[in-house]
Design a protein around this motif. Structure first.
Motif, PDB file in Angstrom:
ATOM      1  N   CYS A 204      -4.685  28.174   3.946  1.00 23.40           N
ATOM      2  CA  CYS A 204      -4.786  27.332   2.749  1.00 23.40           C
ATOM      3  C   CYS A 204      -6.229  26.866   2.535  1.00 23.40           C
ATOM      4  O   CYS A 204      -6.737  26.859   1.398  1.00 23.40           O
ATOM      5  CB  CYS A 204      -3.868  26.118   2.881  1.00 23.40           C
ATOM      6  SG  CYS A 204      -2.109  26.519   2.823  1.00 23.40           S
ATOM      7  N   GLN A 205      -6.888  26.492   3.611  1.00 19.34           N
ATOM      8  CA  GLN A 205      -8.273  26.042   3.505  1.00 19.34           C
ATOM      9  C   GLN A 205      -9.184  27.174   3.041  1.00 19.34           C
ATOM     10  O   GLN A 205     -10.101  26.960   2.241  1.00 19.34           O
ATOM     11  CB  GLN A 205      -8.735  25.499   4.858  1.00 19.34           C
ATOM     12  CG  GLN A 205     -10.100  24.821   4.827  1.00 19.34           C
ATOM     13  CD  GLN A 205     -10.420  24.121   6.136  1.00 19.34           C
ATOM     14  OE1 GLN A 205      -9.566  23.952   6.987  1.00 19.34           O
ATOM     15  NE2 GLN A 205     -11.677  23.724   6.292  1.00 19.34           N
TER      16      GLN A 205
ATOM     17  N   GLN B 281      -7.341  25.448  -0.911  1.00 24.83           N
ATOM     18  CA  GLN B 281      -6.232  24.493  -1.056  1.00 24.83           C
ATOM     19  C   GLN B 281      -6.344  23.440   0.055  1.00 24.83           C
ATOM     20  O   GLN B 281      -5.583  23.422   1.017  1.00 24.83           O
ATOM     21  CB  GLN B 281      -4.890  25.228  -0.990  1.00 24.83           C
ATOM     22  CG  GLN B 281      -4.747  26.313  -2.048  1.00 24.83           C
ATOM     23  CD  GLN B 281      -3.535  27.206  -1.805  1.00 24.83           C
ATOM     24  OE1 GLN B 281      -2.745  26.968  -0.886  1.00 24.83           O
ATOM     25  NE2 GLN B 281      -3.396  28.246  -2.634  1.00 24.83           N
TER      26      GLN B 281
ATOM     27  N   HIS C 176      -5.875  20.160   0.192  1.00 21.31           N
ATOM     28  CA  HIS C 176      -4.798  19.185   0.389  1.00 21.31           C
ATOM     29  C   HIS C 176      -3.642  19.809   1.178  1.00 21.31           C
ATOM     30  O   HIS C 176      -3.090  19.191   2.110  1.00 21.31           O
ATOM     31  CB  HIS C 176      -4.311  18.674  -0.972  1.00 21.31           C
ATOM     32  CG  HIS C 176      -3.288  17.586  -0.861  1.00 21.31           C
ATOM     33  ND1 HIS C 176      -1.931  17.844  -0.787  1.00 21.31           N
ATOM     34  CD2 HIS C 176      -3.422  16.233  -0.778  1.00 21.31           C
ATOM     35  CE1 HIS C 176      -1.270  16.716  -0.682  1.00 21.31           C
ATOM     36  NE2 HIS C 176      -2.150  15.710  -0.686  1.00 21.31           N
ATOM     37  N   ASP C 177      -3.266  21.042   0.801  1.00 18.25           N
ATOM     38  CA  ASP C 177      -2.198  21.734   1.535  1.00 18.25           C
ATOM     39  C   ASP C 177      -2.618  22.024   2.976  1.00 18.25           C
ATOM     40  O   ASP C 177      -1.799  21.951   3.898  1.00 18.25           O
ATOM     41  CB  ASP C 177      -1.851  23.047   0.830  1.00 18.25           C
ATOM     42  CG  ASP C 177      -1.180  22.818  -0.511  1.00 18.25           C
ATOM     43  OD1 ASP C 177      -0.649  21.706  -0.722  1.00 18.25           O
ATOM     44  OD2 ASP C 177      -1.196  23.738  -1.351  1.00 18.25           O
TER      45      ASP C 177
ATOM     46  N   LEU D 231      -4.685  20.212   4.828  1.00 22.82           N
ATOM     47  CA  LEU D 231      -4.604  18.966   5.598  1.00 22.82           C
ATOM     48  C   LEU D 231      -3.151  18.609   5.909  1.00 22.82           C
ATOM     49  O   LEU D 231      -2.837  18.133   7.009  1.00 22.82           O
ATOM     50  CB  LEU D 231      -5.274  17.837   4.809  1.00 22.82           C
ATOM     51  CG  LEU D 231      -5.389  16.493   5.533  1.00 22.82           C
ATOM     52  CD1 LEU D 231      -6.194  16.640   6.815  1.00 22.82           C
ATOM     53  CD2 LEU D 231      -6.022  15.447   4.611  1.00 22.82           C
ATOM     54  N   SER D 232      -2.262  18.874   4.961  1.00 23.27           N
ATOM     55  CA  SER D 232      -0.831  18.614   5.192  1.00 23.27           C
ATOM     56  C   SER D 232      -0.300  19.472   6.342  1.00 23.27           C
ATOM     57  O   SER D 232       0.473  18.994   7.184  1.00 23.27           O
ATOM     58  CB  SER D 232      -0.036  18.892   3.916  1.00 23.27           C
ATOM     59  OG  SER D 232      -0.423  18.027   2.886  1.00 23.27           O
TER      60      SER D 232
ATOM     61  N   ARG E 229     -15.944  13.943   4.388  1.00 21.88           N
ATOM     62  CA  ARG E 229     -15.454  13.099   3.296  1.00 21.88           C
ATOM     63  C   ARG E 229     -16.306  11.848   3.087  1.00 21.88           C
ATOM     64  O   ARG E 229     -15.964  10.999   2.273  1.00 21.88           O
ATOM     65  CB  ARG E 229     -14.004  12.679   3.573  1.00 21.88           C
ATOM     66  CG  ARG E 229     -13.062  13.838   3.824  1.00 21.88           C
ATOM     67  CD  ARG E 229     -12.876  14.700   2.612  1.00 21.88           C
ATOM     68  NE  ARG E 229     -12.133  14.040   1.556  1.00 21.88           N
ATOM     69  CZ  ARG E 229     -11.834  14.586   0.382  1.00 21.88           C
ATOM     70  NH1 ARG E 229     -12.260  15.824   0.126  1.00 21.88           N
ATOM     71  NH2 ARG E 229     -11.149  13.914  -0.519  1.00 21.88           N
TER      72      ARG E 229
END
Length: 704
Positions: free
Chosen positions: A602-603, A607, A609-610, A612-613, A639
């Protein structure tokens, strides 16, 4: 001096200091004259005296005369007398009188009873004579002939009594002879080396209608079970003639032995036989080698209290549950056994408890306590082996305890003490391959690669290269030294020494070696071969692999799909990686490693956010999963300044669990740099650089 009289209505005698007396057919005579003729070698005259004195025919007189000689201890003389008996002729004469349907006791006349009594006595005399002939041959070492004669007794009984021995004969001397012959025949075959015949004799004894009492039947069952377990002769399943539709048929020696031993335990529970501890010992062996220790635990729990001392029961159950992988239940039982009011100094219980604790970092300190107590209790008892085992387990516990320590100083002390304990164990266990492997892994994890290489070679020499773990350690050490070609040669050598179903871990490592050498296409081909091997394995063993004690598949399909997904992710082939992850997730829905790789995919696709989830979910599944701690820390470090403390905390925790993680050191250096701590950042970058030079293609801890 009073004379001794036989209590049997058929021919027999009892020893007396002066005189012997035999009786038959309602007559009685003193054996002095007969014995004198036997001593003079006049067998025919002695036989004639018995025939005239007791109204016997030729076979009966010979039988009684041979019995007299046998009981006098003249085995060879008894054998000469028995040679003259024609068993077949006697059987033919007895068969019509005894095989006919016997009327009820109430409906029998005195004449019929008398005739039956005479026939019974005649049958008993002849069959007992052949049995004594068997015993004589056995004592003289003629085992094959003895087995033949003993078998002839049972064949004769089956000819005379087609439907089993009648009830009115069960308490008779004839039944006693039959029982002895049934029990003796398989033993004779074993002594003669005729093992397949012995198997048939055991099954005949247990399946035919011999009206055996519980004690005799139980002895035969126990001896047969012992024979099946330890004879190294494959008996094969019983013949179809004795199999009953719908009944369980043992497939091999082990299953048949377990069945017999469980029947014996059931007999004891019903009060039919006395307790015999050897039955449980044999059953323990049989169920242990068949990986059925849970079934053994059930059998032990069913025994009445008092049969086994409660501490021994707890220890035995703990072994069973530990063998089945139920370590927490085993440890709870051992805690009871080691209570201060029970037996806190039991070395074996202490060692088992320490070993169980050594496998769980959260219990490592408790395991170290048990191991130290075991070492104390071995002092002065000349048990150097047990002391070596205790030191080895103490080293393992301290190593796990070090990984849980939050203090760098405490961690360093525990690691030093762990190494000291393992080296101390080596003094007592110099030829213990497991200890040498553990020392090799310990040195490798602390990047003492030369020492690790030496121990890996020593392990291979001790085991003759028959255990793949040694080859794997050697290849990983070589890969950490960046000697990838040599590591691949070692892996190929290991594959040549390993059976097809055990090649999975080695092939996965070879694929990682190819990837480290920037040969991704060759790595993919290896993974494809592994998938084909996994499919073949599934077809060979079938879908019903429900036994929890069966060792995990050597060709682990989940790890193959996961490794292939990692490889595609490194190549930025995101769709292919997604397909592989779907296959892996279908095999195991909740896996920290799979969620970690999914986050990387995902990274890579932006993506965040996905991603990190996925990392967070992986930590929920496995809170100590280091790769996800590192990636979350790296993500948070980008961040802004407000998230740097959280990132530093996560990365520091990752290093506490895995101090040799170069990526954790690298990202911690980035955090320190962004936070303005340049000296700390430089130290972290230096550590990361040093570890990169000694980073293996796979974690060293995967070996143990």
């Amino acid at each position: 001096m009073p004379r001794s009289r036989s209590t049997q209505s058929c021919g027999g005698h009892q020893d007396d200091m002066a005189l012997r007396e035999v009786c038959a057919n309602g007559s009685r005579m003193v054996t002095t004259e007969v014995e004198a003729k036997l001593d003079g070698g006049n067998i025919e005259e002695a036989e004639s005296s018995l025939r005239e004195g007791l109204s016997l025919n030729f076979e009966e007189a010979r039988a009684l005369l041979g019995k007299l000689e046998y009981q006098r201890g003249n085995v060879e003389g008894a054998l000469r007398v028995f040679e003259g008996i024609d068993l077949q002729a006697a059987v033919q004469r007895l068969q019509p009188s005894l095989s006919e349907k016997t009327p009820s006791r109430r409906g029998r006349s005195r004449t019929e009873s008398s005739l039956h009594s005479v026939s019974q006595h005649a049958a008993n005399l002849v069959l007992e004579a052949i049995f004594l002939k068997t015993k004589s041959l056995q004592k003289l070492g003629h085992l094959t002939e003895a087995a033949h004669e003993c078998k002839s007794v049972l064949d004769a009984v089956e000819k005379i009594f087609h439907n089993g021995i009648p009830e009115f004969l069960v308490e008779n001397k004839l039944q006693e002879t039959v029982r002895k012959a049934v029990e003796l025949l398989p033993e004779l075959y074993k002594q003669a080396g005729c093992y397949h015949e012995a198997t048939s004799a055991y099954r005949r004894a247990l399946l035919s209608q011999w009206d055996l009492d519980d004690d005799t039947c139980s002895r035969i069952q126990k001896h047969f079970a012992v024979f099946l377990l330890y004879s190294s002769v494959e008996a094969g399943p019983p013949s179809l003639a004795v199999q009953i539709d719908g009944s369980y048929v043992p497939k091999n020696n082990l299953e048949e032995a377990i069945l017999l031993l469980m029947i014996l335990l059931r007999k004891y529970c019903f009060g039919k036989i006395l307790w015999d501890p050897s039955i449980l010992e044999h059953l323990t062996f049989a169920l242990s080698i068949s990986n059925q220790t849970i079934l053994l635990a059930n059998q032990i729990e069913e025994l009445m209290p008092g049969i086994i001392h409660r501490i021994d029961r707890w220890n035995s159950l703990a072994l069973c549950y530990s063998g089945a992988g139920q370590n927490q239940m085993a440890l709870n039982l051992l805690r009871k056994a080691l209570h201060k009011h029970e037996n806190p100094n039991d070395i074996m219980a202490l060692l088992l408890a320490a070993k169980i604790c050594s496998e769980n970092p959260l219990l490592a300190s408790e395991g170290a306590y048990y191991a130290r107590n075991a070492i104390i209790n071995t002092e002065g008892k000349k048990s150097e082996h047990l002391k070596g085992v205790a030191l080895r387990i103490l080293g393992l516990c301290l190593g796990k305890q070090a990984k849980m320590s939050s203090s760098d100083f405490e961690r360093s002390c525990l690691q030093s003490e762990a190494l000291k304990s393992l080296d101390g164990a080596l003094v007592y266990e110099q030829e213990n391959p497991d200890l040498i492997l553990e020392l090799g892994v310990h040195y490798a994890e602390h990047r003492n690669l030369n020492a690790a290489l030496s121990y890996a070679k020593r392990f291979i020499d001790l085991t003759g290269g028959s255990i793949s773990k040694g080859w794997k350690l050697l290849a990983l050490v070589l890969s950490a030294q960046q000697r990838f070609l040599e590591a691949e040669v070692v892996t190929d050598a290991a594959l040549d020494e390993t059976s097809k179903w055990e090649q999975g871990p080695l092939l996965r490592m070879k694929a990682k070696l190819k990837s480290a050498q920037l040969l991704p296409l060759e790595a993919i081909e290896i993974y494809r071969f592994l998938l084909a091997l996994a499919q073949a394995q599934r077809k060979s063993f079938g879908p019903f692999r429900s036994n929890p004690q069966i060792e995990d598949d050597k060709v682990n399909e989940l790890e193959v799909w996961h490794g292939l997904a990692n490889l595609y992710a490194n190549l930025s082939h995101w769709k292919d990686a997604d397909i592989c992850l779907e296959k892996a997730s279908a095999l195991k829905q909740y896996s920290a490693a799979i969620l970690h790789t999914k986050g990387i995919v995902c990274q890579g696709q932006g993506q965040f956010h996905d991603a990190l989830s996925s990392y967070m979910n992986a930590l929920l599944v496995e809170p100590g999963y280091v790769p996800c701690k590192i990636l979350i820390g790296a993500f948070l470090s980008k961040r802004g300044p407000k998230t740097l403390p959280v990132a530093r905390s996560l990365l520091s925790d990752a290093l506490r669990i895995e101090p040799t993680s170069r990526m954790a050191w690298y990202y911690l250096g980035m955090v320190h740099r962004d936070d303005g701590r340049l000296a700390d950042a430089a130290d972290c970058f230096q550590a990361a650089s040093m570890l990169e030079e000694s980073d293996p293609v796979e974690s060293f801890s995967s070996i143990l």
